[in-house]
Every structure is written in C-alpha cells, then in structure tokens.
Design a protein around this motif. Structure first.
Motif, PDB file in Angstrom:
ATOM      1  N   UNK A   1      16.615 -36.921  87.491  1.00  0.00           N
ATOM      2  CA  UNK A   1      15.699 -37.224  86.420  1.00  0.00           C
ATOM      3  C   UNK A   1      15.887 -36.760  85.246  1.00  0.00           C
ATOM      4  N   UNK A   2      16.532 -36.129  85.053  1.00  0.00           N
ATOM      5  CA  UNK A   2      16.407 -35.679  83.600  1.00  0.00           C
ATOM      6  C   UNK A   2      17.357 -36.266  82.875  1.00  0.00           C
ATOM      7  N   UNK A   3      19.073 -36.367  83.249  1.00  0.00           N
ATOM      8  CA  UNK A   3      19.851 -37.589  83.236  1.00  0.00           C
ATOM      9  C   UNK A   3      19.387 -38.844  82.947  1.00  0.00           C
ATOM     10  N   UNK A   4      18.256 -39.222  83.430  1.00  0.00           N
ATOM     11  CA  UNK A   4      17.935 -40.341  83.032  1.00  0.00           C
ATOM     12  C   UNK A   4      17.232 -40.434  82.128  1.00  0.00           C
ATOM     13  N   UNK A   5      16.350 -39.682  82.244  1.00  0.00           N
ATOM     14  CA  UNK A   5      15.566 -39.731  80.723  1.00  0.00           C
ATOM     15  C   UNK A   5      16.379 -40.214  80.035  1.00  0.00           C
ATOM     16  N   UNK A   6      17.541 -39.337  79.810  1.00  0.00           N
ATOM     17  CA  UNK A   6      18.066 -39.250  78.208  1.00  0.00           C
ATOM     18  C   UNK A   6      18.751 -39.913  78.492  1.00  0.00           C
TER      19      UNK A   6
ATOM     20  N   UNK B   1      28.382 -36.483  80.810  1.00  0.00           N
ATOM     21  CA  UNK B   1      28.629 -35.961  81.350  1.00  0.00           C
ATOM     22  C   UNK B   1      26.299 -37.186  82.497  1.00  0.00           C
ATOM     23  N   UNK B   2      25.655 -37.317  81.392  1.00  0.00           N
ATOM     24  CA  UNK B   2      24.746 -37.622  82.588  1.00  0.00           C
ATOM     25  C   UNK B   2      24.924 -39.275  83.513  1.00  0.00           C
TER      26      UNK B   2
END
Ligand code: ADP
Ligand code: MG
Length: 883
Positions: free
Chosen positions: A352-357, A366-367
């Motif tokens: 979720x956080x990789x996606x948001x970034x 790396x995301x």
C-alpha cells in the motif's frame, strides 16, 4: 533574493526549504526558527534592505530526518526544488536564475515517505465539520479521515462525545477544521488541547462546492455511487480532499472511495478508558506492556496496522464478529496452512505504501520492486488458499482479492528491473540489461569511453615519460591529467605544453587537460546522460502501469493485511492457549478461567504462574439486567488485574480474537467504561480527585444496559466518609438507573452490606491467607466479602519499621473496639431514587462525619494538656456547624 521572497510570500504558514545545490536553505525568520528547532548553526548570507540575512541549511540527503523532527514539533514545511539544471539557466542568459517552485507541502497528516512514517501505525488526516444545533438540540459533527499512505478513506457523523471518542480511537496525525470552528468558544479549549490541529480558510469547508470537489477527485460525475452522503459528510470529505490536493500540489494519491462508519457499529470506548486499559500504549506512553504489544504476532507492517485498527474499534454485530472468529478458528485448526501463510507473508512488502509513493511521483526503483514482489506473493498465497477445502468467508474473500492484480504487470516489472536496485531513481542503473536495446547501447558507449580513458592515460604516461601520470575525475574540473609538482615543470614547458593545457596547481600536484580528453569527456557525459534519461523514461512508463492498476493492487494489499491478522491471531491463540468466545445478542457475561493477557505474559517471562478466575455478570433472572460485582480485598490482592482482564476479554472477543479464558460467552457490549480512583492514578499530574469525579459523572450519565463498566477504587481520592458516600451512591445509581453490567473494586468493605438490598449486586472477594501474622495473596476470586483490609499486613510486607507497624496495630484495635468498621446509620439510608426531592445528607450528617473523621486522627496519649484543650475546641466548632 526576489524569487525567494515571492515563493515565501505564497507560503506564509510554512517553513520554506529552498533548494540550492546539495542543500535546502532557510532564510530570515524561518532560519531562526529552524536553527532553534533542529539545533543547527545559524549563519548569514548577504544583506537585504541593509541588514544581514539569517540563514541555515540542511543537506539534501539528510532532509527526511530534519523534516521528521520539524513535523513532530508541529511545523509545516514547503519544499521548493530547482526545476532546471543550473546549466540550463546559464544557457538562457548570463544572469538568469534557476527556476524553482514549491513541489509539495509537508504536514503531519499528509506524509508518504517511509522515513517519516511508523510502518506499524496508520497516519490519518482528519477533518471535522459541524452543523450548528437548532435551538435545544446538540450540535452534530461530520468526520472524514484519510491515510494517504494507504488510501483508506472513512466518514462518520457523531455528536460531541462521539467526536472526542473517534479522535481518541484514531489518534490522527493532523486534524483540520475551519477557522470559524477553531475559534468557536465552545470547542476552542478542546481543539487547542489536541496536537496538530490546522485551522483552514472557510472555502475548504464550503458545503456548496463539496460534492463537486469530491466527485472531481475520483473523476466521477456525481458522488451518488458512494452512498447517500449528507451535506455535512460531503463537506468534511471534500475538506480532506482539497487539503490533500493543496499539500500534494495537485498529485492525487490513490484513495478508496469514502466508506461510512455507522454509529454503533463499533464498541464505543472513550479516551480515559483507552488510556486506562492500556490498549495501544501504557499509561507511561510506551507500546511495550500494552495489550497491542502483547497480542501482536503479525509479520507485515500492513497487518500490524490492521490489527491496531481492529483493536481500537471492536465490532458490535455478533455476525460480523463470528466471521472473524471463523477465520481464526480455521487457521488454528490447520497449523501447516498457517505456517505456510506466515512464511509467505513475512517476505511480502508493504504494497500500500509503495503504491501511494509511486502514484504521487515520489517513488523509487525499490517501490517498483515492492509492487512486483507483492503481486507475486499475493498470487502464491491465493493459490495456497484455493488448495484448502471449505475455507471460511473472510479467507475466501481475501483469496479473491489477491487474484485481482494482473500477473502481466509483475512479469513486466520483473523483466525491467535489475537485481540490485538503488534507492533513488536519479542514481540510475536499475533497468535490467537486455530490457531496452537503445539503453544498452548508450551504456556500452559510456563504459567503452571509460576504457578509452584508461588507454589514454597509458599513452600520455609513455609520451611524457612520467610514469605516475594519472587521469582523474572530480565534480568541479571533470576529467583531468594529474602529475606531481616535480613533473609539472616538464608538462608546462615546450614541447609538451602544446598538448597539455594547464588547469590548476595545488600544493603537491599540477593538473592539465587536453583537447582529446575534453572531447572524450563530452562523449561520456552525453552517453551517461542519455542512458539515465532512458532509464527515467522506463521508470515513468512502469510507474504509469502501476498507477493504472492502483485499485486492484490496493485491494490485494488489504487482503494481505486481513490474512496476516487472521493467521497472527490464530498463532497467538495456539501459543497462549486462547479459546474461541461465544458472542451473541444476550446480556450474558460468563468467563470461565479468565486471565489477564498482559500480566500473564509478564509473569510467564519471570517464571510465575497466573491464577485464572471466573466471572459471571449475566442477568440473575432471564428478564432482568446484568449483574454488578462488588469486589473487596486487600491491596495487592489482584483486584485491578481482575477488573481489567474481564474488560480486555470483552474487547478481544469483539475485535475478532480468541480470548485468554477456558470458556467465554459474551452478550455484545456496546460501550465500555473504565475508571481508576485518583489514588491509583499516578500517570496524571492534574487535580486527580476532580478528574475522577468528572469521569465518574460521564459514566453515570451515559452507561446503558448493554454497557460494561469497570470502576476501580472510586472515592479514594478524598476523605474516608466522603469517599465511602460517593462510592455508595454510585453503586446504587449503576444498579437502579444505568442497569449495566459492572465490576466495582473497593477497599470500603462497608459497601458489601448493600448486596442485601440490591438484587443484582454480587459480593466477591480476593482470597487471602493469614499465616503467622503475614498475609499471603492467593489471587483467587471467590463469593463473599473481605472481612478486613489487611492494610497493616501489606504495610509490613512493604517494609515499614516494626515500631510503626506495632503502633498501627494498637490504633486499629482501638478503632475496631469502637465499631468503626460498620458505621451505624449506613444500613438505614434510603435506597437511591432517580431524582430525590431532598438531599440524603443534612448538614447535621456532614458535621457528624466531620467530627468522626477528626476524632479518628487524635492520639490523646501524644498530646499535651494544652493541645488536648485546643482539639476539644476544634471539635466543638465542627459540631456547631451542624446546628
Ligand atoms: P490490587 O488492585 O488488589 O491492589 P493488583 O491487581 O494491582 O492488586 O495486583 C497486584 C499484583 O498481583 C499484580 O501486579 C500481579 O503481579 C499480581 N497478580 C494479580 N492478579 C494475579 C493473578 N490472578 N495471578 C497471579 N498474580 C496476580
Ligand atoms: Mg488496584
């Protein structure tokens, strides 16, 4: 300074991080504020209107760390970047300044960077909108909250008490309200007591444009698809949306459509109760020692966040609770599936956080890898679940969601990404060789030219007969030829000076360039630049593919968290021998062999054993309400532990966990209250008796038949008779008016006489054994009343000097001879009446109590005749007050 002043003027309420090369610089007042807040050096740079300009700076590569410290201290930061290369600016003309602009505002509620976020906690932006009360009614509030780092988006409508309860539950990173609300006399003191409240101009909370703004964000023509939202809810939701757009400068993080949280769908727990039960942190403020820490067996950050959410908001619908219990039960029964799931989850990234970034263009290579690994893990886990038979609803739903992301996207990412990935995309080197032919060519050219340079160095060394000649590179000169001073002369003289052009003389070395070297350098630079450009284009292409799949990736991410929580709770149940509770719509409350989940683990770590205890607050007759336990027993006997463990068992059961008990049957609890008497409440520095009474008032005014109330030593913070009277009247009120299930611990054993007249009051006590004048705590709850409080025995255990203990024994014997333990008159008090016409206690009663209290503190043997006479006068005066 003009461009700076212009940009600063547009962002007056933020500290401005102004990018200059490898630093973010702050100027003027910002510099003074930041230097103080960060403990960095304040310098000056140039003059403005004849005065020095204060300045300080932070290096770009450490910016996150400084940002975090500023945000924690409540500052907001505007980050201003260079939008072009300094070289580009120079090309535009000699004096052209580099173009810069603010690319985002960093505020506590709108963070996406891992370095700025706690992986195990949600970080909510929370908006409050109010509908003014029509005369007589209470105000209504619409609340909207969003975690932009995970995309969660919720709405609710609540009254004033509900507003505070939701803020206590969610602990938002930042709360936004309109200027008007912030200055409202009724709410101002409350809002100002909260951390990180940002008042905003009214247009953000404009109800007339709310629907358009909300629909615009999601690219839909109307918000009808989100369900029937009231105008007030739309206002709060649109305020969040607008604030996000403003702080992200137009980037739109991927959000779920707003989901409404109905009133009553979750167990209401107010701020004091949350703190008191140490649900997510202890009274001292630490996670360690909290219920959350004791039960958290999750293996992913997203799972840990979901577990904390569920713990903060247990359910009230028995069916929904059973859905969760079914999933846990299934994974308790199938140990090998559980182990497989947990092993796979452990390596799943924070999707979720990789996606948001990535969506807000703040992601790195790396995301992208995290998205790839997450999709692959999701598919593997789905396959695992699909192989299992008769999977319960929660797990099969999750399996379906895990299948949503397109496997082709993972394949594309796998093909594109190199094995070793840099943190930042601008470092390059993250695209796999063979992915893009043109990129491979540019890289080959770049690397080839580097080899040519090595050859050139060898050639120059030979031509000049200087064996130590080197070709080096730095950021200022680029490539250059370097020799020691001693050989420098030679290169500076004919004929070599025709080839070698002098650049720089240092203490030990002389540096030169050559036309050939210059040409090579240009070639290398352009090849490297081209290669990086192509990599960045590939990155954008991949990020766009991820963004297009955002909603399916988000659903899969949520499903991974659900599975992590279910298997973690199953793991916990097996490890700690928890049982599946029965939760239904009755008013029962039967706990057999209950334990305190936190104390038990602490004792176990020290090699001790926890004594399990039963509790039955069920209605004594089918048509009556639940029971009240009146628990007496000496200090340190385990009263507080017992009270809390029963509350915690109710919370665990309703959040969907198994519980630390042999058997538990719980009629759903709608509100939970817990208070501790002031004497026990060491964590607060306020006037504790006042706080205790305010909190008790809140309970007596709010608890209903479905509530569970825990009162621990209420009335302790004042004089004995006051305290006893308050405790007495409180029990009567709970029994007659609130009619709730309750546990009441007290050291006033006088209260136990109430059980004779209150049919649903049940006396229980902690068993103790006396052994040669010592007290032994058995930590066992049995029916009955404590015969005495064993205070002196406990004092002896605590190490009071023997002379003091002896003296106390003598005083006690005397007091008991005067029958102070059952004060006459209490049994005759009339039963509590909802609105008594006359107060129970007359001035005469009060005076008598006063005199009694004063007498109890007199020690005639220790007094001089004169002191005795004065004491007598004082007593007489107290007695006269009652006339
Ligand atoms: P009280 O409120 O009666 O003064 P507490 O509940 O604070 O007593 O308990 C005092 C200590 O006794 C706790 O810190 C714990 O270590 C121990 N204790 C309490 N209940 C139990 C139990 N059921 N089994 C074992 N030890 C217990
Ligand atoms: Mg206690």
């Amino acid at each position: 300074m003009e461009p700076y002043i212009e940009i600063k003027a547009a962002n007056p309420d933020c500290l401005l991080f102004y990018r200059m090369g490898d630093f973010y610089e702050l100027f003027f007042e910002d510099a003074e504020v930041a230097a103080r807040a960060l403990g960095i050096v304040l310098t000056k740079r140039g003059k403005h209107l004849g005065r020095d300009i204060p300045m300080c700076g932070v290096p770009v590569h450490r910016a996150d760390e400084y940002l975090q410290r500023l945000i924690m201290q409540g500052y907001r930061v505007a980050v201003c970047e260079q939008l072009e290369d300094p070289a580009e600016a120079r090309r535009r003309g000699g004096k052209a300044v580099v173009r810069r602009d603010v690319v985002r505002l960093v505020t506590p509620g709108t963070l996406t960077e891992d370095a700025l976020l706690d992986p195990r906690r949600n970080n909510y932006l929370f908006a409050v909108a109010r509908a003014r009360a029509s005369s007589g009614d209470e105000s209504r509030f619409a609340l909207a909250w969003i975690d932009i780092s995970t995309g969660e988006f919720r709405l609710a409508e609540r009254d004033r008490g509900g507003l505070a309860a939701e803020i206590a539950r969610l602990e938002p990173g930042e709360i936004i309200v309109s200027d008007a609300l912030y200055d409202d006399p009724e709410l101002a003191p409350y809002l100002r007591s909260l951390p990180h409240v940002t008042p905003l101009a009214r247009d953000v909370f404009d109800g007339s444009t709310a629907e358009r703004r909300l629909a615009g964000y999601f690219g839909v023509s109307s918000t009808e698809g989100f369900g029937a939202l009231s105008r007030l809810e739309l206002t709060a939701a649109a305020a969040c949306i607008t604030y996000i757009e403003r702080t992200q400068l137009g980037e739109r993080p991927p959000l779920s459509p707003p989901a409404r949280e109905a009133q009553g769908a979750t167990l209401q727990i107010d701020q004091a109760t949350r703190a008191n039960l140490e649900l997510v942190r202890t009274l001292a403020g630490e996670r360690r020692g909290s219920l959350l820490a004791a039960i958290d067996r999750t293996v992913t950050a997203a799972g840990s966040r979901l577990l904390a959410q569920r713990l903060a908001a247990p359910l009230t619908d028995p069916q929904a609770i059973a859905v969760r219990h079914n999933a846990v039960a299934y994974l308790v029964a199938d140990a090998s599936l559980r182990a497989d799931l947990r092993a796979r989850l452990r390596s799943a990234p924070d999707l979720a956080r990789a996606l948001a970034r990535l969506v807000v263009d703040r992601g790195g290579p790396r995301d992208l890898a995290a998205i790839r690994d997450g999709i692959l893990a999701a598919a593997a886990i789905a396959a695992e679940l699909e192989r299992s038979a008769e999977v319960p609803e929660e797990l099969s739903q999750a399996a379906k969601a895990l299948r949503l992301p397109d496997p082709a996207l993972a394949a594309k990412l796998s093909a594109a990404l190199a094995d070793e990935l840099p943190h930042l995309k601008r470092d390059g080197g993250f695209v796999r060789a063979g992915y893009d032919g043109a990129l491979d060519e540019a890289r080959a050219l770049r690397d080839e030219s580097r080899r040519v340079i090595a050859g050139l160095q060898a050639r120059y060394a030979e031509a000049t007969a200087v064996r130590a000649l080197k070709i080096r590179h730095n950021n200022v000169l680029g490539y250059f030829v370097e020799v020691t001073v001693q050989h420098g002369e030679k290169l500076l003289a004919a004929p070599l000076n025709a080839t070698f052009i002098h650049r720089q003389t240092l203490a030990g070395q002389v540096r030169f360039t050559t036309t050939e070297l210059g040409a090579l350098e240009a070639k290398i630079a352009s090849a490297a630049e081209r290669a990086l450009g192509m990599e960045l284009a590939a990155f954008d292409d991949l990020a766009a593919a991820v963004t297009a799949a955002a909603s399916t990736i988000k659903r899969a991410a949520e499903a991974l968290a659900v599975l992590d929580v279910a298997s973690a709770l199953a793991e916990l149940a097996c490890e700690r021998d928890f049982a599946r509770p029965d939760v239904d719509g009755s008013l029962e409350f039967v706990i057999e062999g209950g334990r305190h989940p936190v104390v038990e683990q602490m004792l176990a770590a020290e090699g001790g054993t926890f004594i399990a205890n039963d509790c039955d607050l069920s209605p004594p007759r089918p048509d009556s309400e639940g029971r009240i336990y009146l628990l007496t027993g000496p200090n340190m006997a385990g009263k507080s532990t017992y009270l809390r463990q029963n509350a915690l068992i109710a919370i665990l059961a309703q959040m969907g966990s198994f519980v630390p008990a042999r058997r538990a049957r719980i009629g759903v609890v709608d509100r939970l209250f817990s208070r501790v008497g002031a004497a026990d409440d060491i964590a607060r520095g306020r006037s504790t008796f006042m706080v205790e009474m305010v909190e008790t008032a809140a309970i007596l005014n709010q608890a209903g038949t479905r509530s569970l109330v825990i009162l621990d030593e209420i009335g302790r913070g004042t004089a004995t008779f006051d305290g006893l009277s308050i405790a007495w009247a409180t029990i009567e009120h709970l029994h007659e008016s609130n009619r709730c299930r309750a546990l009441f611990a007290t050291h006033f054993h006088e209260l136990t006489t109430l059980a004779a007249r209150l049919p649903r009051l049940f006396n229980a006590t902690m068993r103790v054994k006396e052994w040669h004048g010592e007290v032994v705590f058995l930590h066992e709850v049995i029916a009955g009343a404590a015969d005495r409080s064993y205070g002196i025995q406990v004092a002896k255990l605590a190490g009071l000097p023997p002379s003091v203990i002896e003296r106390a024994r003598a005083v006690l014997a005397k007091l008991e001879a005067e029958d102070r333990t059952s004060p006459r008159g209490f049994e005759d008090l009339p039963l509590f009446a909802a609105a008594p016409a006359v107060p129970h206690s007359t001035p005469r009663d009060a005076a008598r109590a006063d005199v009694m209290a004063a007498l109890a503190t007199l020690y005639p043997d220790d007094m001089s005749p004169r002191e005795a006479l004065e004491a007598l006068y004082a007593l007489k005066a107290k007695a006269n007050n009652g006339k």
